[in-house]
Design a protein around this motif. Structure first.
Motif, PDB file in Angstrom:
ATOM      1  N   ARG A  50       0.915  -1.263  -0.053  1.00  0.00           N
ATOM      2  CA  ARG A  50       0.074  -0.025  -0.053  1.00  0.00           C
ATOM      3  C   ARG A  50       0.815   1.333  -0.106  1.00  0.00           C
ATOM      4  NH1 ARG A  50      -0.984   3.405   3.655  1.00  0.00           N
ATOM      5  NH2 ARG A  50      -0.428   2.243   5.072  1.00  0.00           N
ATOM      6  N   VAL A  51       1.949   1.176   0.774  1.00  0.00           N
ATOM      7  CA  VAL A  51       2.806   2.758   0.949  1.00  0.00           C
ATOM      8  C   VAL A  51       3.311   2.784  -0.368  1.00  0.00           C
ATOM      9  CG1 VAL A  51       4.558   3.709   1.960  1.00  0.00           C
ATOM     10  CG2 VAL A  51       3.071   2.309   3.484  1.00  0.00           C
ATOM     11  N   THR A  52       3.906   1.971  -0.923  1.00  0.00           N
ATOM     12  CA  THR A  52       4.908   2.064  -2.395  1.00  0.00           C
ATOM     13  C   THR A  52       3.607   2.623  -3.343  1.00  0.00           C
ATOM     14  OG1 THR A  52       6.460   0.501  -1.645  1.00  0.00           O
ATOM     15  CG2 THR A  52       6.039   0.838  -4.109  1.00  0.00           C
ATOM     16  N   TYR A  53       2.687   1.778  -3.573  1.00  0.00           N
ATOM     17  CA  TYR A  53       1.549   2.078  -4.242  1.00  0.00           C
ATOM     18  C   TYR A  53       1.092   3.378  -4.124  1.00  0.00           C
ATOM     19  CZ  TYR A  53      -2.720   2.510  -6.896  1.00  0.00           C
ATOM     20  OH  TYR A  53      -3.949   2.890  -7.748  1.00  0.00           O
ATOM     21  N   GLN A  54       0.754   3.952  -2.999  1.00  0.00           N
ATOM     22  CA  GLN A  54       0.284   5.243  -2.788  1.00  0.00           C
ATOM     23  C   GLN A  54       1.544   6.469  -3.189  1.00  0.00           C
ATOM     24  OE1 GLN A  54      -1.488   4.846   1.233  1.00  0.00           O
ATOM     25  NE2 GLN A  54      -3.305   5.046   0.514  1.00  0.00           N
ATOM     26  N   LEU A  55       2.671   6.222  -2.850  1.00  0.00           N
ATOM     27  CA  LEU A  55       3.632   6.964  -3.227  1.00  0.00           C
ATOM     28  C   LEU A  55       3.552   7.134  -4.607  1.00  0.00           C
ATOM     29  CD1 LEU A  55       6.296   6.106  -0.633  1.00  0.00           C
ATOM     30  CD2 LEU A  55       5.232   8.203  -0.683  1.00  0.00           C
ATOM     31  N   MET A  56       3.540   6.052  -5.155  1.00  0.00           N
ATOM     32  CA  MET A  56       3.688   5.908  -6.815  1.00  0.00           C
ATOM     33  C   MET A  56       2.678   6.626  -7.103  1.00  0.00           C
ATOM     34  SD  MET A  56       6.677   4.356  -7.349  1.00  0.00           S
ATOM     35  CE  MET A  56       6.476   3.464  -8.882  1.00  0.00           C
ATOM     36  N   ALA A  57       1.149   6.384  -6.861  1.00  0.00           N
ATOM     37  CA  ALA A  57      -0.004   6.838  -7.428  1.00  0.00           C
ATOM     38  C   ALA A  57       0.034   8.397  -7.378  1.00  0.00           C
ATOM     39  CB  ALA A  57      -1.082   6.332  -7.030  1.00  0.00           C
ATOM     40  N   GLY A  58       0.679   8.984  -6.348  1.00  0.00           N
ATOM     41  CA  GLY A  58       0.653  10.325  -6.047  1.00  0.00           C
ATOM     42  C   GLY A  58       1.565  11.033  -7.104  1.00  0.00           C
ATOM     43  N   PHE A  59       2.442  10.304  -7.639  1.00  0.00           N
ATOM     44  CA  PHE A  59       3.271  11.280  -8.503  1.00  0.00           C
ATOM     45  C   PHE A  59       3.229  10.810 -10.044  1.00  0.00           C
ATOM     46  CE2 PHE A  59       7.633  11.580 -10.538  1.00  0.00           C
ATOM     47  CZ  PHE A  59       7.716  13.089 -10.467  1.00  0.00           C
ATOM     48  N   TRP A  60       3.126   9.473 -10.212  1.00  0.00           N
ATOM     49  CA  TRP A  60       3.477   9.038 -11.589  1.00  0.00           C
ATOM     50  C   TRP A  60       2.552   9.177 -12.770  1.00  0.00           C
ATOM     51  CZ3 TRP A  60       8.061   8.995 -13.325  1.00  0.00           C
ATOM     52  CH2 TRP A  60       9.383   8.783 -12.338  1.00  0.00           C
ATOM     53  N   PRO A  61       1.128   9.129 -12.283  1.00  0.00           N
ATOM     54  CA  PRO A  61       0.093   9.288 -13.325  1.00  0.00           C
ATOM     55  C   PRO A  61       0.000  10.525 -14.113  1.00  0.00           C
ATOM     56  CG  PRO A  61      -0.891   8.408 -11.146  1.00  0.00           C
ATOM     57  CD  PRO A  61       0.459   8.912 -10.930  1.00  0.00           C
ATOM     58  N   THR A  62       0.600  11.606 -13.473  1.00  0.00           N
ATOM     59  CA  THR A  62       0.774  12.869 -14.360  1.00  0.00           C
ATOM     60  C   THR A  62       2.278  13.509 -14.468  1.00  0.00           C
ATOM     61  OG1 THR A  62       0.438  14.095 -12.285  1.00  0.00           O
ATOM     62  CG2 THR A  62      -1.544  13.474 -13.575  1.00  0.00           C
ATOM     63  N   ALA A  63       3.098  12.710 -14.039  1.00  0.00           N
ATOM     64  CA  ALA A  63       4.451  13.044 -14.129  1.00  0.00           C
ATOM     65  C   ALA A  63       4.850  13.754 -15.491  1.00  0.00           C
ATOM     66  CB  ALA A  63       5.531  11.863 -13.723  1.00  0.00           C
ATOM     67  N   ASP A  64       4.478  12.818 -16.622  1.00  0.00           N
ATOM     68  CA  ASP A  64       4.826  13.190 -17.977  1.00  0.00           C
ATOM     69  C   ASP A  64       4.216  14.636 -18.404  1.00  0.00           C
ATOM     70  OD1 ASP A  64       2.248  11.991 -17.830  1.00  0.00           O
ATOM     71  OD2 ASP A  64       2.603  10.857 -19.710  1.00  0.00           O
ATOM     72  N   GLU A  65       3.311  15.100 -17.496  1.00  0.00           N
ATOM     73  CA  GLU A  65       2.577  16.274 -17.895  1.00  0.00           C
ATOM     74  C   GLU A  65       3.340  17.613 -17.410  1.00  0.00           C
ATOM     75  OE1 GLU A  65      -1.327  16.579 -16.359  1.00  0.00           O
ATOM     76  OE2 GLU A  65      -1.868  14.511 -17.263  1.00  0.00           O
ATOM     77  N   ASP A  66       4.452  17.210 -16.658  1.00  0.00           N
ATOM     78  CA  ASP A  66       5.273  18.432 -16.351  1.00  0.00           C
ATOM     79  C   ASP A  66       6.434  18.625 -17.201  1.00  0.00           C
ATOM     80  OD1 ASP A  66       7.244  19.890 -14.729  1.00  0.00           O
ATOM     81  OD2 ASP A  66       7.322  18.655 -13.291  1.00  0.00           O
ATOM     82  N   PRO A  67       6.469  19.939 -17.714  1.00  0.00           N
ATOM     83  CA  PRO A  67       7.320  20.245 -18.701  1.00  0.00           C
ATOM     84  C   PRO A  67       8.760  19.996 -18.406  1.00  0.00           C
ATOM     85  CG  PRO A  67       6.180  21.973 -18.144  1.00  0.00           C
ATOM     86  CD  PRO A  67       5.576  21.037 -17.287  1.00  0.00           C
ATOM     87  N   ALA A  68       9.019  20.059 -16.693  1.00  0.00           N
ATOM     88  CA  ALA A  68      10.381  19.783 -16.668  1.00  0.00           C
ATOM     89  C   ALA A  68      10.773  18.407 -16.284  1.00  0.00           C
ATOM     90  CB  ALA A  68      10.751  20.570 -15.011  1.00  0.00           C
ATOM     91  N   ALA A  69       9.957  17.593 -16.722  1.00  0.00           N
ATOM     92  CA  ALA A  69      10.294  16.052 -16.482  1.00  0.00           C
ATOM     93  C   ALA A  69      11.193  15.784 -17.724  1.00  0.00           C
ATOM     94  CB  ALA A  69       8.810  15.122 -16.536  1.00  0.00           C
ATOM     95  N   SER A  70      12.271  14.948 -17.320  1.00  0.00           N
ATOM     96  CA  SER A  70      13.377  14.332 -17.943  1.00  0.00           C
ATOM     97  C   SER A  70      12.456  13.263 -18.944  1.00  0.00           C
ATOM     98  CB  SER A  70      14.335  13.823 -17.248  1.00  0.00           C
ATOM     99  OG  SER A  70      13.927  12.599 -16.836  1.00  0.00           O
ATOM    100  N   GLU A  71      13.013  12.934 -20.047  1.00  0.00           N
ATOM    101  CA  GLU A  71      12.560  12.036 -21.060  1.00  0.00           C
ATOM    102  C   GLU A  71      12.324  10.671 -20.270  1.00  0.00           C
ATOM    103  OE1 GLU A  71      13.038   8.373 -22.977  1.00  0.00           O
ATOM    104  OE2 GLU A  71      14.799   9.274 -22.423  1.00  0.00           O
ATOM    105  N   PRO A  72      13.539  10.217 -19.665  1.00  0.00           N
ATOM    106  CA  PRO A  72      13.226   8.954 -18.849  1.00  0.00           C
ATOM    107  C   PRO A  72      11.957   9.101 -17.804  1.00  0.00           C
ATOM    108  CG  PRO A  72      15.491   9.445 -19.123  1.00  0.00           C
ATOM    109  CD  PRO A  72      14.888  10.720 -19.420  1.00  0.00           C
ATOM    110  N   MET A  73      11.905  10.214 -17.207  1.00  0.00           N
ATOM    111  CA  MET A  73      10.811  10.146 -16.227  1.00  0.00           C
ATOM    112  C   MET A  73       9.583  10.229 -17.062  1.00  0.00           C
ATOM    113  SD  MET A  73      12.231  13.147 -13.368  1.00  0.00           S
ATOM    114  CE  MET A  73      10.366  12.879 -12.447  1.00  0.00           C
ATOM    115  N   ALA A  74       9.288  11.002 -18.089  1.00  0.00           N
ATOM    116  CA  ALA A  74       8.119  10.848 -18.862  1.00  0.00           C
ATOM    117  C   ALA A  74       7.632   9.712 -19.398  1.00  0.00           C
ATOM    118  CB  ALA A  74       8.125  12.008 -19.988  1.00  0.00           C
ATOM    119  N   ASP A  75       8.733   8.765 -19.871  1.00  0.00           N
ATOM    120  CA  ASP A  75       8.582   7.505 -20.225  1.00  0.00           C
ATOM    121  C   ASP A  75       8.115   6.609 -19.178  1.00  0.00           C
ATOM    122  OD1 ASP A  75       8.857   5.109 -21.969  1.00  0.00           O
ATOM    123  OD2 ASP A  75      10.922   5.003 -21.570  1.00  0.00           O
ATOM    124  N   PHE A  76       8.881   6.547 -18.134  1.00  0.00           N
ATOM    125  CA  PHE A  76       8.101   5.531 -16.984  1.00  0.00           C
ATOM    126  C   PHE A  76       6.793   5.960 -16.384  1.00  0.00           C
ATOM    127  CE2 PHE A  76       7.630   4.538 -12.403  1.00  0.00           C
ATOM    128  CZ  PHE A  76       7.901   3.126 -12.708  1.00  0.00           C
TER     129      PHE A  76
END
Length: 186
Positions: A50-76
């Motif tokens: 649960r803890v890992t899932y909630q940390l991931m779900a709090g960041f990764w679903p929209t991480a690729d929308e951040d213009p500052a996100a690196s290419e590998p971050m957007a890919d992940f």
């Protein structure tokens, strides 16, 4: 048959996180992140607590929308959203993004999951990793050793009465000093 793969980053002194759950000492640059992505995109499912899932779900679903996100971050971000996820939790009531909630880790259920078609299953999250290790459900270890000593925290491998022989199948050194050690059951 699919394998259960434990994929974790640790400090040289064996901790996956500091005493206050901090991981800011992880040396994840673009080269290392691309390696994570290449290895994870072919998996069949992410298994987490649960803890890992909630940390991931709090960041990764929209991480690729951040213009500052690196290419590998957007890919992940896309890899994470699209990957089937199984979250082991007794308390989580709802989960999004292709996620199934399971209440208990049951060894027979994991064997049944491994027998299904698809890519391997990657375990993430400290408490879940400890459970999978205790139940001897891990087929392969992908340990990324970061060149730092943090002195205290949560060790990846807890005391155990069980001896498990492993066979080294791969090593890789990254430009930032991180070393991948990949082992399979002997």
């Amino acid at each position: 048959m699919r394998k259960v793969i434990l994929m974790m980053s640790i400090s040289l002194d064996g901790y996956f996180e500091g005493p206050n759950r901090e991981i800011d000492w992880h040396l994840v640059d673009d080269e290392l992140h691309r390696d994570f992505n290449d290895r994870l995109r072919v998996m069949g499912a992410f298994l987490s607590g649960r803890v890992t899932y909630q940390l991931m779900a709090g960041f990764w679903p929209t991480a690729d929308e951040d213009p500052a996100a690196s290419e590998p971050m957007a890919d992940f971000a896309g890899i994470w959203r699209d990957m089937p996820k199984i979250v082991y939790s007794r308390t989580l009531e709802r989960a999004d993004w292709n996620t199934t909630i399971v209440r208990e880790v049951v060894a027979d259920d994991i064997q049944e999951l491994k027998a299904r078609p698809g890519g391997d299953l990657v375990v993430g999250g400290a408490d879940l990793a400890e459970t999978f290790l205790r139940l001897d459900l891990v087929d392969e270890y992908r340990i990324y050793v970061h060149p730092v000593l943090i002195g205290q925290g949560n060790p990846l491998f807890r005391d155990s009465d069980t001896l498990r022989s492993l066979r080294l199948v791969e090593t890789q050194t990254f430009g930032n000093g991180v070393v991948l050690l990949r082992y399979e059951r002997a």
